[in-house]
Enzyme design. Structure first.
Site, mmCIF file in Angstrom:
data_model
loop_
_atom_site.group_PDB
_atom_site.id
_atom_site.type_symbol
_atom_site.label_atom_id
_atom_site.label_comp_id
_atom_site.label_asym_id
_atom_site.label_seq_id
_atom_site.Cartn_x
_atom_site.Cartn_y
_atom_site.Cartn_z
ATOM 1 N N SER A 133 18.707 105.030 22.082
ATOM 2 C CA SER A 133 17.792 104.124 21.401
ATOM 3 C C SER A 133 17.072 104.803 20.239
ATOM 4 O O SER A 133 16.768 106.001 20.279
ATOM 5 C CB SER A 133 16.749 103.603 22.402
ATOM 6 O OG SER A 133 15.724 102.873 21.741
ATOM 7 N N TYR A 156 16.910 100.045 15.476
ATOM 8 C CA TYR A 156 15.856 99.095 15.164
ATOM 9 C C TYR A 156 15.518 99.309 13.688
ATOM 10 O O TYR A 156 15.429 100.453 13.226
ATOM 11 C CB TYR A 156 14.604 99.336 16.000
ATOM 12 C CG TYR A 156 14.712 98.925 17.443
ATOM 13 C CD1 TYR A 156 15.115 97.653 17.803
ATOM 14 C CD2 TYR A 156 14.378 99.821 18.456
ATOM 15 C CE1 TYR A 156 15.192 97.278 19.139
ATOM 16 C CE2 TYR A 156 14.446 99.450 19.790
ATOM 17 C CZ TYR A 156 14.854 98.175 20.125
ATOM 18 O OH TYR A 156 14.936 97.807 21.437
ATOM 19 N N THR A 182 20.392 96.075 17.009
ATOM 20 C CA THR A 182 19.733 95.097 17.869
ATOM 21 C C THR A 182 19.011 94.084 16.994
ATOM 22 O O THR A 182 18.173 94.458 16.170
ATOM 23 C CB THR A 182 18.735 95.788 18.816
ATOM 24 O OG1 THR A 182 19.458 96.671 19.679
ATOM 25 C CG2 THR A 182 18.006 94.764 19.665
ATOM 26 N N LYS A 279 24.009 93.636 18.785
ATOM 27 C CA LYS A 279 23.450 93.400 20.116
ATOM 28 C C LYS A 279 22.329 92.362 20.037
ATOM 29 O O LYS A 279 21.434 92.482 19.200
ATOM 30 C CB LYS A 279 22.908 94.701 20.708
ATOM 31 C CG LYS A 279 22.302 94.566 22.104
ATOM 32 C CD LYS A 279 21.858 95.939 22.626
ATOM 33 C CE LYS A 279 21.277 95.835 24.018
ATOM 34 N NZ LYS A 279 19.951 95.184 24.030
ATOM 35 N N HIS A 303 17.981 90.748 25.679
ATOM 36 C CA HIS A 303 17.049 91.875 25.773
ATOM 37 C C HIS A 303 16.465 91.988 27.181
ATOM 38 O O HIS A 303 15.288 92.346 27.366
ATOM 39 C CB HIS A 303 15.926 91.746 24.744
ATOM 40 C CG HIS A 303 15.511 93.053 24.132
ATOM 41 N ND1 HIS A 303 16.026 93.543 22.963
ATOM 42 C CD2 HIS A 303 14.632 94.003 24.555
ATOM 43 C CE1 HIS A 303 15.482 94.706 22.673
ATOM 44 N NE2 HIS A 303 14.623 95.016 23.631
#
Length: 410
Positions: A133, A156, A182, A279, A303
């Site tokens: 992440s 992100y 994402t 995603k 999520h």
């Protein structure tokens, strides 16, 4: 002062030793993912467990993600030679030992001192893909140095767009093989447990929550005496420190770019020029658009029920998306998987593999790397057992004829 530091070091070593012994003992008594969830609830302070296990609003989607798997019944075929079962498959441009991917989860060091490093080691031992992440507590370079497991990086988009180019450059140098964007985060979901239990970043053991943390002394001592908490991949551009204590929701609201569009996603795909997943797919129209702009993998996800409550579940949406995009587009189901039979059902409905987050974090919280490894082994064993009981010997033979939607008796 030297004696004080020596004392703190001894306390830290003793606490880690006790944590390891207790984790091993508890892990040995867990026989499924639900057991690990129960143990992690006992080991983690309420604010930390609430962040791990909670969802948005009334947590309707959180519950449905798991419950909707029960809507499908398996149709086994017997008198089949199942003495040899092959679980291997090829997904996300990688060969893996069974159809499971470790999805990106932020701030894993909240659950165990080893954080993402422990998860990456467990993924390596299991022969699976690990996706790191953006909000990890160990950096791209740290995780890359641990092992040669196939690694993806999850993006992100921050308001500082130059971070995207930086991420790509760092990942290329560190041997990451793919990217995941994402798309379902701006704005942030209403996670009321984070508010109710006073979760801040970095976590602060303050007076209103002192009882919660005192009931989990091993976690608290490990956290207080451990390395400084930081979001390692962005700390140089978007730092979080004790002098700037804030809620997680406020931090994300201040840092994330709310203007990201499909044109931006296409630009990122072209810039990376390699395997690229989108995603957060939660509609047929978005699935088609992602294919049009060049995504190589679509990850059906809400999520984990942490963003929009009452959103469609991945398992519920999966058949529609498969019909819409055809058989050649790679689909990953993310959300609600708690059993190996869930993986089997997802593959029968058209997924190429599944991904999990909470299950391996329950294992991480219980017993670090070994806890994650046991969780992965449980899911693999359950999946293999399901294949055998179904009369299936190869992953490629799992199809829609293996199950039906449950018929309710009036």
């Amino acid at each position: 002062m030297s004696w004080f530091r020596y004392l703190l070091t001894k306390i830290k070593k003793i606490t880690l030793s006790i944590t390891g012994w207790l984790g091993q003992w508890l892990s040995s008594r867990c026989v499924n993912i639900h057991d690990f969830r129960k143990v992690s609830r006992w080991l983690l302070p309420k604010p930390i467990y609430g962040y791990l296990d909670g969802g948005a609003d009334d947590e309707i989607t959180l519950a449905n993600n798991t419950q909707d798997f029960a809507q499908y019944e398996l149709l086994p075929k017997y008198l089949v030679d199942v003495s040899s079962i092959d679980l291997t498959t090829h997904v996300m441009n990688c060969d893996i030992n069974f159809p499971l991917v470790l999805s990106p989860t932020g701030m894993s060091r909240l659950f165990h001192p080893d954080g993402e490093r422990a998860v990456a080691e467990a993924a390596k031992n299991a022969g699976l893909i690990y996706s790191l992440s953006t909000l990890s507590t160990h950096s791209i370079e740290e995780v890359a140095a641990i092992c040669d497991v196939p690694k993806w990086f999850q993006i992100y988009v921050f308001k500082d767009r130059t971070l995207i180019t930086e991420f790509f450059e760092r990942c290329r140098k560190s041997g990451f093989v793919g990217m995941t964007l994402t798309i379902d985060v701006p704005p942030q979901g209403n996670r009321e447990k984070d508010v109710r239990y006073g979760l801040t970043i970095p976590p602060k053991i303050n007076l209103p929550r002192v009882l919660d943390y005192s009931l989990t002394p091993l976690w608290s001592i490990n956290y207080l005496l451990g390395d400084k908490f930081e979001l390692a991949n962005v700390s140089h551009r978007a730092p979080v420190g004790n002098s700037d204590l804030m809620t997680l929701i406020k931090y994300l609201h201040d840092q994330f770019d709310f203007s990201v569009s499909w044109e931006d996603a296409e630009e990122m795909i072209n810039l990376w020029a390699g395997p690229f997943a989108i995603k957060g797919i939660s509609s047929v129209s978005d699935a088609k658009r992602a294919v049009e702009i060049g995504a190589t993998t679509l990850i059906l996800s809400n999520h984990g029920g942490r963003q929009l409550d009452s959103a469609v579940t991945p398992i519920g949406l999966l058949p529609e998306v498969r019909r819409a995009v055809g058989e050649t587009v790679e689909l990953i189901l993310d959300g609600g998987v708690r059993r190996g039979s869930d993986i089997f059902k997802a593959l029968a409905l058209g997924a190429n593999a599944c991904s999990v987050g909470r299950p391996y974090l329950y294992g991480l919280a219980t017993n670090g790397e070994q806890g994650v490894s046991k969780v992965l082994d449980i899911l693999k064993t359950e999946f293999e057992r399901t294949m055998g009981l179904m009369g299936i010997t190869r992953v490629s033979d799992i199809n829609r004829g293996c199950l039906r939607r449950r018929k309710f008796i009036e």
